[in-house]
Scaffold this motif. Structure first.
Motif, mmCIF file in Angstrom:
data_model
loop_
_atom_site.group_PDB
_atom_site.id
_atom_site.type_symbol
_atom_site.label_atom_id
_atom_site.label_comp_id
_atom_site.label_asym_id
_atom_site.label_seq_id
_atom_site.Cartn_x
_atom_site.Cartn_y
_atom_site.Cartn_z
ATOM 1 N N ALA A 146 0.306 33.765 33.551
ATOM 2 C CA ALA A 146 1.475 34.154 32.777
ATOM 3 C C ALA A 146 1.297 33.680 31.348
ATOM 4 C CB ALA A 146 2.729 33.570 33.389
ATOM 5 N N ASN A 147 0.825 32.460 31.184
ATOM 6 C CA ASN A 147 0.576 31.958 29.847
ATOM 7 C C ASN A 147 -0.521 32.772 29.183
ATOM 8 O OD1 ASN A 147 2.509 30.005 29.866
ATOM 9 N ND2 ASN A 147 1.128 28.353 30.503
ATOM 10 N N SER A 148 -1.532 33.092 29.913
ATOM 11 C CA SER A 148 -2.626 33.873 29.371
ATOM 12 C C SER A 148 -2.141 35.259 28.981
ATOM 13 C CB SER A 148 -3.740 33.964 30.404
ATOM 14 O OG SER A 148 -4.674 34.928 30.022
ATOM 15 N N GLY A 149 -1.336 35.888 29.787
ATOM 16 C CA GLY A 149 -0.772 37.208 29.464
ATOM 17 C C GLY A 149 0.176 37.104 28.302
ATOM 18 N N SER A 150 0.970 36.053 28.284
ATOM 19 C CA SER A 150 1.907 35.835 27.208
ATOM 20 C C SER A 150 1.167 35.529 25.900
ATOM 21 C CB SER A 150 2.833 34.697 27.604
ATOM 22 O OG SER A 150 3.481 34.131 26.543
ATOM 23 N N GLU A 151 0.093 34.740 26.021
ATOM 24 C CA GLU A 151 -0.719 34.442 24.855
ATOM 25 C C GLU A 151 -1.398 35.693 24.327
ATOM 26 O OE1 GLU A 151 -1.308 31.687 22.934
ATOM 27 O OE2 GLU A 151 0.381 30.842 24.015
ATOM 28 N N ASP A 152 -1.918 36.509 25.244
ATOM 29 C CA ASP A 152 -2.549 37.760 24.836
ATOM 30 C C ASP A 152 -1.532 38.660 24.143
ATOM 31 O OD1 ASP A 152 -4.961 36.969 25.846
ATOM 32 O OD2 ASP A 152 -4.775 38.088 27.731
ATOM 33 N N LEU A 153 -0.367 38.729 24.741
ATOM 34 C CA LEU A 153 0.696 39.542 24.144
ATOM 35 C C LEU A 153 1.065 38.991 22.766
ATOM 36 C CD1 LEU A 153 2.650 41.897 24.507
ATOM 37 C CD2 LEU A 153 4.235 40.315 25.589
ATOM 38 N N ARG A 154 1.160 37.667 22.694
ATOM 39 C CA ARG A 154 1.503 37.039 21.432
ATOM 40 C C ARG A 154 0.399 37.303 20.390
ATOM 41 N NH1 ARG A 154 3.528 31.348 22.059
ATOM 42 N NH2 ARG A 154 5.567 32.297 21.986
ATOM 43 N N GLN A 155 -0.843 37.236 20.801
ATOM 44 C CA GLN A 155 -1.948 37.500 19.885
ATOM 45 C C GLN A 155 -1.929 38.955 19.424
ATOM 46 O OE1 GLN A 155 -5.520 36.376 21.912
ATOM 47 N NE2 GLN A 155 -5.388 34.222 21.271
ATOM 48 N N VAL A 156 -1.680 39.855 20.367
ATOM 49 C CA VAL A 156 -1.588 41.277 20.018
ATOM 50 C C VAL A 156 -0.438 41.492 19.043
ATOM 51 C CG1 VAL A 156 -1.047 43.577 20.944
ATOM 52 C CG2 VAL A 156 -2.679 42.095 22.136
ATOM 53 N N MET A 157 0.695 40.853 19.320
ATOM 54 C CA MET A 157 1.865 40.989 18.436
ATOM 55 C C MET A 157 1.554 40.392 17.062
ATOM 56 S SD MET A 157 4.345 42.455 20.072
ATOM 57 C CE MET A 157 5.958 41.921 19.655
ATOM 58 N N ASP A 158 0.877 39.225 17.064
ATOM 59 C CA ASP A 158 0.514 38.604 15.792
ATOM 60 C C ASP A 158 -0.466 39.484 15.018
ATOM 61 O OD1 ASP A 158 2.159 36.452 16.156
ATOM 62 O OD2 ASP A 158 0.573 35.083 16.862
ATOM 63 N N GLN A 159 -1.428 40.080 15.739
ATOM 64 C CA GLN A 159 -2.384 40.965 15.070
ATOM 65 C C GLN A 159 -1.669 42.180 14.471
ATOM 66 O OE1 GLN A 159 -5.315 41.894 18.010
ATOM 67 N NE2 GLN A 159 -6.472 39.975 17.703
ATOM 68 N N ARG A 160 -0.772 42.758 15.247
ATOM 69 C CA ARG A 160 -0.002 43.908 14.749
ATOM 70 C C ARG A 160 0.829 43.493 13.535
ATOM 71 N NH1 ARG A 160 2.347 46.689 20.256
ATOM 72 N NH2 ARG A 160 0.341 47.465 21.014
ATOM 73 N N GLN A 204 0.207 41.015 11.487
ATOM 74 C CA GLN A 204 -0.715 40.788 10.376
ATOM 75 C C GLN A 204 -1.143 42.120 9.754
ATOM 76 O OE1 GLN A 204 -1.822 38.052 8.826
ATOM 77 N NE2 GLN A 204 -0.445 36.807 10.081
ATOM 78 N N ARG A 205 -1.505 43.109 10.626
ATOM 79 C CA ARG A 205 -1.900 44.426 10.099
ATOM 80 C C ARG A 205 -0.749 45.082 9.360
ATOM 81 N NH1 ARG A 205 -4.564 47.140 15.241
ATOM 82 N NH2 ARG A 205 -3.116 45.702 16.135
ATOM 83 N N ARG A 206 0.451 44.979 9.914
ATOM 84 C CA ARG A 206 1.639 45.551 9.260
ATOM 85 C C ARG A 206 1.897 44.857 7.927
ATOM 86 N NH1 ARG A 206 4.752 45.407 13.418
ATOM 87 N NH2 ARG A 206 5.829 43.475 12.910
ATOM 88 N N MET A 207 1.754 43.531 7.893
ATOM 89 C CA MET A 207 1.946 42.790 6.641
ATOM 90 C C MET A 207 0.902 43.213 5.616
ATOM 91 S SD MET A 207 2.989 38.954 7.976
ATOM 92 C CE MET A 207 2.370 38.217 6.517
ATOM 93 N N LEU A 208 -0.362 43.337 6.052
ATOM 94 C CA LEU A 208 -1.415 43.775 5.143
ATOM 95 C C LEU A 208 -1.158 45.195 4.658
ATOM 96 C CD1 LEU A 208 -4.651 42.353 6.830
ATOM 97 C CD2 LEU A 208 -3.625 41.656 4.667
ATOM 98 N N SER A 209 -0.744 46.037 5.601
ATOM 99 C CA SER A 209 -0.441 47.427 5.236
ATOM 100 C C SER A 209 0.720 47.473 4.246
ATOM 101 C CB SER A 209 -0.102 48.218 6.497
ATOM 102 O OG SER A 209 0.311 49.519 6.159
ATOM 103 N N SER A 268 0.570 48.829 0.527
ATOM 104 C CA SER A 268 1.513 49.873 0.118
ATOM 105 C C SER A 268 2.317 49.424 -1.104
ATOM 106 C CB SER A 268 2.456 50.192 1.279
ATOM 107 O OG SER A 268 3.419 51.144 0.890
ATOM 108 N N ALA A 269 2.757 48.173 -1.106
ATOM 109 C CA ALA A 269 3.505 47.641 -2.253
ATOM 110 C C ALA A 269 2.612 47.604 -3.498
ATOM 111 C CB ALA A 269 4.044 46.252 -1.933
ATOM 112 N N ARG A 270 1.333 47.219 -3.314
ATOM 113 C CA ARG A 270 0.392 47.190 -4.436
ATOM 114 C C ARG A 270 0.201 48.591 -5.005
ATOM 115 N NH1 ARG A 270 -4.680 48.172 -5.588
ATOM 116 N NH2 ARG A 270 -5.244 48.840 -3.506
ATOM 117 N N ARG A 271 0.015 49.584 -4.121
ATOM 118 C CA ARG A 271 -0.128 50.974 -4.580
ATOM 119 C C ARG A 271 1.139 51.452 -5.279
ATOM 120 N NH1 ARG A 271 -2.441 51.718 0.684
ATOM 121 N NH2 ARG A 271 -0.484 52.697 1.296
ATOM 122 N N SER A 272 2.285 51.060 -4.737
ATOM 123 C CA SER A 272 3.558 51.436 -5.352
ATOM 124 C C SER A 272 3.679 50.822 -6.745
ATOM 125 C CB SER A 272 4.713 50.975 -4.474
ATOM 126 O OG SER A 272 5.946 51.255 -5.078
#
Length: 157
Positions: A18-32, A34-39, A43-47
């Motif tokens: 459960a911790n491993s699944g939760s950690e994986d989910l948390r890592q996936v969420m953190d990666q998303r 991070q990608r959203r923040m970078l995106s 986008s703000a830089r282009r704007s």
């Protein structure tokens, strides 16, 4: 976010999964995240870049329009000066026309008088006079040779 069993006692194999699944989910969420923040940053830089380019374009347009406006004003002033000069010349010419018309009318009357006097014989009876030794004819006395002087401000419309 860790899930626990209903009894509150954890078994050895389930919580790490459960911790491993939760950690994986948390890592996936953190990666998303991070990608959203970078995106979003990109986008703000282009704007900001588009906004800066638009501002630069507007600044250049303002400078171009100011230059064009100054040229139009200069042309207008030059045209107005020429217009005033032409108006001044026209005033002088109008006053000369009036003076010449008056002179022509006077000369026409003198010619009519001379014609009547010649036809009636009165002119032959006039003695020829001399001033300072120069013969003076009566018809020369009727028109005075004077220059016509006019100034531009004589006839302002």
């Amino acid at each position: 976010m860790a899930s626990s069993s209903g009894s509150g006692v954890s078994s050895g194999s389930t919580p790490p999964v459960a911790n491993s699944g939760s950690e994986d989910l948390r890592q996936v969420m953190d990666q998303r995240k991070q990608r959203r923040m970078l995106s979003n940053r990109e986008s703000a830089r282009r704007s900001r870049m588009r906004k800066q380019k638009h501002l630069d374009d507007l600044t250049a347009q303002v400078a171009r329009l100011r230059h064009e406006n100054n040229q139009i004003i200069s042309n207008y002033k030059a045209i107005m000066q020429r217009h005033l000069a032409v108006e001044s010349d026209n005033s002088v010419l109008r006053s000369q026309v009036a003076a010449l018309s008056n002179r022509l009318e006077s000369l026409s009357e003198a010619i009519q008088y001379m014609n009547r006097a010649t036809n009636s014989g009165t002119l032959r009876e006039l003695p020829h006079q001399a001033i300072d030794g120069f013969p003076v004819h009566p018809w020369n006395l009727l028109s005075v040779n004077q220059p016509i002087m006019a100034s531009p401000d004589m006839l302002q419309c």
